[in-house]
Design an enzyme around this catalytic site. Structure first.
Site, PDB file in Angstrom:
ATOM      1  N   GLU A  99       0.815  -1.212   0.000  1.00  0.00           N
ATOM      2  CA  GLU A  99       0.000   0.000   0.000  1.00  0.00           C
ATOM      3  C   GLU A  99       0.849   1.263   0.000  1.00  0.00           C
ATOM      4  OE1 GLU A  99      -1.208   0.471   4.633  1.00  0.00           O
ATOM      5  OE2 GLU A  99      -1.986  -1.328   3.633  1.00  0.00           O
ATOM      6  N   CYS A 120       3.512   8.411   0.591  1.00  0.00           N
ATOM      7  CA  CYS A 120       4.208   7.493   1.488  1.00  0.00           C
ATOM      8  C   CYS A 120       4.321   6.149   0.773  1.00  0.00           C
ATOM      9  CB  CYS A 120       3.433   7.355   2.794  1.00  0.00           C
ATOM     10  SG  CYS A 120       4.282   6.405   4.057  1.00  0.00           S
ATOM     11  N   CYS A 127       7.346  -6.746   7.362  1.00  0.00           N
ATOM     12  CA  CYS A 127       8.568  -6.182   7.933  1.00  0.00           C
ATOM     13  C   CYS A 127       9.124  -7.156   8.955  1.00  0.00           C
ATOM     14  CB  CYS A 127       8.272  -4.833   8.591  1.00  0.00           C
ATOM     15  SG  CYS A 127       9.744  -3.995   9.244  1.00  0.00           S
ATOM     16  N   CYS A 131       8.593  -3.704  15.182  1.00  0.00           N
ATOM     17  CA  CYS A 131       8.258  -2.632  16.119  1.00  0.00           C
ATOM     18  C   CYS A 131       6.891  -2.927  16.724  1.00  0.00           C
ATOM     19  CB  CYS A 131       8.259  -1.289  15.402  1.00  0.00           C
ATOM     20  SG  CYS A 131       9.884  -0.802  14.778  1.00  0.00           S
ATOM     21  N   CYS A 134       3.429  -1.330  15.413  1.00  0.00           N
ATOM     22  CA  CYS A 134       3.262  -1.146  13.977  1.00  0.00           C
ATOM     23  C   CYS A 134       2.507  -2.306  13.343  1.00  0.00           C
ATOM     24  CB  CYS A 134       4.632  -0.991  13.323  1.00  0.00           C
ATOM     25  SG  CYS A 134       4.570  -0.699  11.550  1.00  0.00           S
ATOM     26  N   CYS A 348       0.404   2.311   8.957  1.00  0.00           N
ATOM     27  CA  CYS A 348       1.065   1.587   7.869  1.00  0.00           C
ATOM     28  C   CYS A 348       0.761   0.100   7.943  1.00  0.00           C
ATOM     29  CB  CYS A 348       2.573   1.805   7.937  1.00  0.00           C
ATOM     30  SG  CYS A 348       3.075   3.480   7.530  1.00  0.00           S
TER      31      CYS A 348
END
Length: 368
Positions: A99, A120, A127, A131, A134, A348
């Site tokens: 995205e 963005c 990922c 984190c 997130c 995100c």
């Protein structure tokens, strides 16, 4: 436009440089200027089909269609919001999703013209850095995006919105510095005159703190901007929410940022998501102010965006303002970014996470 042929996966033209295409044209016995014509159709004229490339011989158009895709992304969904922020969901050739978010400038917050737009951009599917606050890493890491998939997000966003993108921030899904070589290949396409021709000073790469790559970018000749996803002013806080801090402690990170300042003129930006009872203590604000002042860095404060499956909570507006005021009173340039797009799964990776969960590609992440 931006549809992927279902029968086979071919290399996308959006991943080729002028040198790549020139070599291909030479192999095919075509004059050298054909490479520039093809790239002009891809990046400037935003052709949707090979048939639109009318100044190319029909035989060349047919051969390109047999050997290459025009685009690396298939547009799946757009979510817009009342403040005109739009989130684009793209399907990749392997069925995964990525995205991008198109954000209009807010003159009250940034002092920019309201007709400026920032995109963005994502650099990975998922990922690996985990984190704790997130959505991007909730389902783990799948793969790196290819240059065609990174640069293609910008082209697709411009085509879908009908608007020119003025600024790029590589702080969507993924850790950009964990995909450094492909990211820099995409940036070459984005900044080149034959590509999107967007100045390097309009590009910002955000990292959670990969020290070697910070130093590597500091030595890179292009004047690309750097943002650090800090989210904690001390090791104690960063260790709690950012696993990357176990590898590169704040002392190493700040040494790398000192090196950046010795090599670059652009001011650093420190990104700081405010999470209630985690990193919003006013003592953290005082320590952060000390770091930012020494580094001559700007600070972006972002109240936490709720993510389904996570228990974190955003602080009260009064607490956010008190945190910001400590920074400002210490002489630090600080912005409290009341985020745009809160009604469109703004954090995100949320839209991608929902789509892949619905399709059974990944399992719904456990809460906690």
């Amino acid at each position: 436009m931006f549809d992927i042929p279902p029968s086979r996966v071919l290399p996308a033209l959006t991943g080729l440089s002028i040198d790549d295409l020139s070599a291909l044209m030479a192999d095919w016995g075509q004059p050298a200027f054909r490479a520039g014509q093809i790239l002009d159709w891809v990046w400037k004229k935003k052709a949707g089909t090979f048939e639109e490339m009318t100044n190319l011989p029909a035989a060349l158009r047919d051969r390109l269609a047999e050997t290459h895709r025009l685009h690396a992304l298939e547009h799946s969904r757009t979510q817009g919001s009342a403040d005109t922020t739009r989130k684009f969901l793209f399907k990749l050739h392997d069925g995964r999703y990525v995205e991008s978010v198109l954000i209009p400038a807010n003159p009250a917050l940034y002092g920019e013209r309201s007709d400026r737009r920032t995109l963005c951009v994502s650099s990975q599917v998922g990922c690996a850095y985990g984190c704790k606050f997130c959505a991007s890493g909730l389902a783990g890491f799948s793969r790196n995006l290819e240059p065609a998939e990174i640069a293609g997000q910008v082209l697709a966003a411009e085509w879908l919105s009908g608007e020119r993108v003025d600024n790029l921030v590589f702080m969507g899904m993924g850790e950009p510095f964990a995909n450094f070589d492909r990211l820099m290949a995409a940036i070459e396409i984005i900044t080149s005159e034959w590509g999107l021709h967007l100045g390097a000073r309009h590009l910002t790469i955000s990292t959670s703190g990969l020290v070697p790559q910070i130093r590597k970018l500091a030595d890179h000749p292009q004047q690309i901007r750097l943002a650090i996803s800090l989210h904690g002013a001390t090791d104690e806080v960063r260790d709690r929410i950012m696993p990357v801090n176990k590898k590169w402690k704040t002392a190493e990170l700040f040494e790398a940022l000192d090196y950046w300042n010795s090599r670059k003129k652009q001011h650093l930006t420190l990104e700081y998501i405010l999470i209630e009872n985690v990193n919003d203590d006013l003592e953290q604000a005082r320590i952060l102010a000390s770091h930012a002042r020494r580094l001559k860095a700007k600070v972006n404060l972002i109240p936490y965006n709720t993510v389904e499956g996570l228990d974190w909570v955003r602080p009260s507006e009064a607490q956010c303002r008190a945190f910001r005021d400590i920074l400002k009173n210490a002489g630090v340039s600080a912005t409290l970014r009341l985020e745009k797009g809160h009604d469109i799964d703004a954090a995100c990776g949320q839209l991608r996470l929902k789509q892949e969960t619905e399709e059974g590609i990944i399992e719904a992440p456990a809460k906690g």
